[in-house]
Design a protein around this motif. Structure first.
Motif, PDB file in Angstrom:
ATOM      1  N   LYS A  57      12.422  -2.215 -30.150  1.00  0.00           N
ATOM      2  CA  LYS A  57      13.500  -2.882 -30.869  1.00  0.00           C
ATOM      3  C   LYS A  57      14.442  -3.494 -29.847  1.00  0.00           C
ATOM      4  O   LYS A  57      14.881  -2.849 -28.903  1.00  0.00           O
ATOM      5  N   ASN A  58      14.733  -4.785 -30.027  1.00  0.00           N
ATOM      6  CA  ASN A  58      15.588  -5.502 -29.093  1.00  0.00           C
ATOM      7  C   ASN A  58      16.529  -6.397 -29.881  1.00  0.00           C
ATOM      8  O   ASN A  58      16.109  -7.390 -30.455  1.00  0.00           O
ATOM      9  N   GLY A  59      17.780  -6.050 -29.911  1.00  0.00           N
ATOM     10  CA  GLY A  59      18.757  -6.850 -30.634  1.00  0.00           C
ATOM     11  C   GLY A  59      18.471  -6.956 -32.116  1.00  0.00           C
ATOM     12  O   GLY A  59      18.702  -7.996 -32.723  1.00  0.00           O
ATOM     13  N   GLY A  60      17.941  -5.903 -32.694  1.00  0.00           N
ATOM     14  CA  GLY A  60      17.640  -5.907 -34.123  1.00  0.00           C
ATOM     15  C   GLY A  60      16.242  -6.395 -34.457  1.00  0.00           C
ATOM     16  O   GLY A  60      15.800  -6.288 -35.599  1.00  0.00           O
ATOM     17  N   LEU A  85       9.373  -8.558 -35.966  1.00  0.00           N
ATOM     18  CA  LEU A  85       9.983  -8.462 -37.294  1.00  0.00           C
ATOM     19  C   LEU A  85      11.448  -8.852 -37.140  1.00  0.00           C
ATOM     20  O   LEU A  85      12.272  -8.073 -36.661  1.00  0.00           O
ATOM     21  N   ARG A  86      11.754 -10.076 -37.537  1.00  0.00           N
ATOM     22  CA  ARG A  86      13.087 -10.627 -37.322  1.00  0.00           C
ATOM     23  C   ARG A  86      13.918 -10.556 -38.600  1.00  0.00           C
ATOM     24  O   ARG A  86      13.554 -11.182 -39.612  1.00  0.00           O
ATOM     25  N   PRO A  87      15.022  -9.818 -38.589  1.00  0.00           N
ATOM     26  CA  PRO A  87      15.855  -9.693 -39.792  1.00  0.00           C
ATOM     27  C   PRO A  87      16.323 -11.050 -40.302  1.00  0.00           C
ATOM     28  O   PRO A  87      16.782 -11.898 -39.528  1.00  0.00           O
ATOM     29  N   SER A  88      16.170 -11.282 -41.619  1.00  0.00           N
ATOM     30  CA  SER A  88      16.595 -12.545 -42.218  1.00  0.00           C
ATOM     31  C   SER A  88      16.690 -12.385 -43.730  1.00  0.00           C
ATOM     32  O   SER A  88      15.804 -11.781 -44.346  1.00  0.00           O
ATOM     33  N   GLY A  96       9.533   0.550 -43.712  1.00  0.00           N
ATOM     34  CA  GLY A  96      10.137   1.004 -42.472  1.00  0.00           C
ATOM     35  C   GLY A  96      11.280   0.136 -41.996  1.00  0.00           C
ATOM     36  O   GLY A  96      11.995   0.512 -41.067  1.00  0.00           O
ATOM     37  N   CYS A  97      11.461  -1.032 -42.625  1.00  0.00           N
ATOM     38  CA  CYS A  97      12.561  -1.925 -42.259  1.00  0.00           C
ATOM     39  C   CYS A  97      13.655  -1.854 -43.325  1.00  0.00           C
ATOM     40  O   CYS A  97      13.371  -1.961 -44.517  1.00  0.00           O
ATOM     41  N   LYS A  98      14.883  -1.701 -42.900  1.00  0.00           N
ATOM     42  CA  LYS A  98      15.990  -1.551 -43.834  1.00  0.00           C
ATOM     43  C   LYS A  98      16.357  -2.863 -44.513  1.00  0.00           C
ATOM     44  O   LYS A  98      16.907  -2.862 -45.613  1.00  0.00           O
ATOM     45  N   GLU A  99      16.073  -3.974 -43.872  1.00  0.00           N
ATOM     46  CA  GLU A  99      16.431  -5.281 -44.422  1.00  0.00           C
ATOM     47  C   GLU A  99      15.228  -6.221 -44.363  1.00  0.00           C
ATOM     48  O   GLU A  99      14.261  -5.965 -43.640  1.00  0.00           O
TER      49      GLU A  99
END
Length: 221
Positions: A57-60, A85-88, A96-99
């Motif tokens: 994980k790097n910067g989200g 996996l880039r939050p958007s 496993g991803c919160k967003e």
């Protein structure tokens, strides 16, 4: 058209097919392979990259390695080197991803960018796999070249998608017919690890007599 599980071919082969259909047929139809310096370097790079238990994980942004993928429309299956996996807000929900996240495949190559689209086609095939599996759309992905230590962003446009689909169709056609294309001597042959098995120099009939004389027949005085 959708391919069944029994009809699936290895996704990694599409890069070989783009480089040379005969090389692909020798490796994936006739099961012949021989390493050279370039293939060995590539194997070493992927040994360092491919770890199914790796998650960074790097910067989200989370990165997964060695994710199993498949496409029924292409009839291909395999593994991707990495997918970010880039939050958007425009992304999809992943366990496993919160967003919500956008999927961003990254393929690692040991050399530098090629004069043709063999690397782009392999990357596009991975993108199509992810799109089918996760019901999403991916506009961009990346190729990382170890020689230049640079990441090149690739736009997955319709032209590239169509080229990828055509390659997959041709692979299936040759595989179903069991056809190995005839050898054809080209400049890139000298970089192929299968050059000694393929013997493309014999494709030029004018050189056959010379080749046989130099390699098989003993000259009599």
């Amino acid at each position: 058209m959708e391919y069944s599980e029994d009809e699936m071919l290895m996704l990694s082969g599409i890069q070989h097919f783009m480089f040379c259909p005969r090389q692909w047929a020798l490796a994936y139809l006739e099961m012949q392979w021989k390493d050279n310096r370039l293939t060995i370097e590539g194997n070493i790079l992927h040994e360092n990259v491919d770890d199914p238990f790796y998650r960074m994980k790097n910067g989200g942004v989370a990165t997964l390695r060695s994710v199993h993928i498949a496409s029924k429309s292409l009839g291909l299956y395999g593994m991707t080197d990495a997918v970010e996996l880039r939050p958007s807000p425009q992304g999809i929900k992943i366990k496993g991803c919160k967003e919500p996240v956008l999927l961003y495949p990254v393929e690692y190559k040991h050399g530098k960018s090629k004069p043709d689209e063999r690397d782009e086609v392999q990357l596009a095939a991975q993108v199509i796999c992810f799109e089918e599996m996760y019901h999403t759309h991916i506009d961009q992905a990346a190729l990382f070249y170890n020689e230049t230590k640079r990441r090149e962003v690739i736009t997955i446009d319709e032209k590239l998608r169509n080229l990828t689909s055509r390659c997959a169709e041709q692979m299936h056609d040759l595989f179903d017919k069991g056809i190995t294309p005839k050898a054809e001597l080209k400049p890139h042959c000298k970089r192929c690890s299968l050059v000694d098995l393929c013997m493309p120099e014999l494709s030029n009939r004018a050189k056959v007599k010379t080749y046989l004389k130099e390699n098989l027949y003993e000259e009599t005085s």
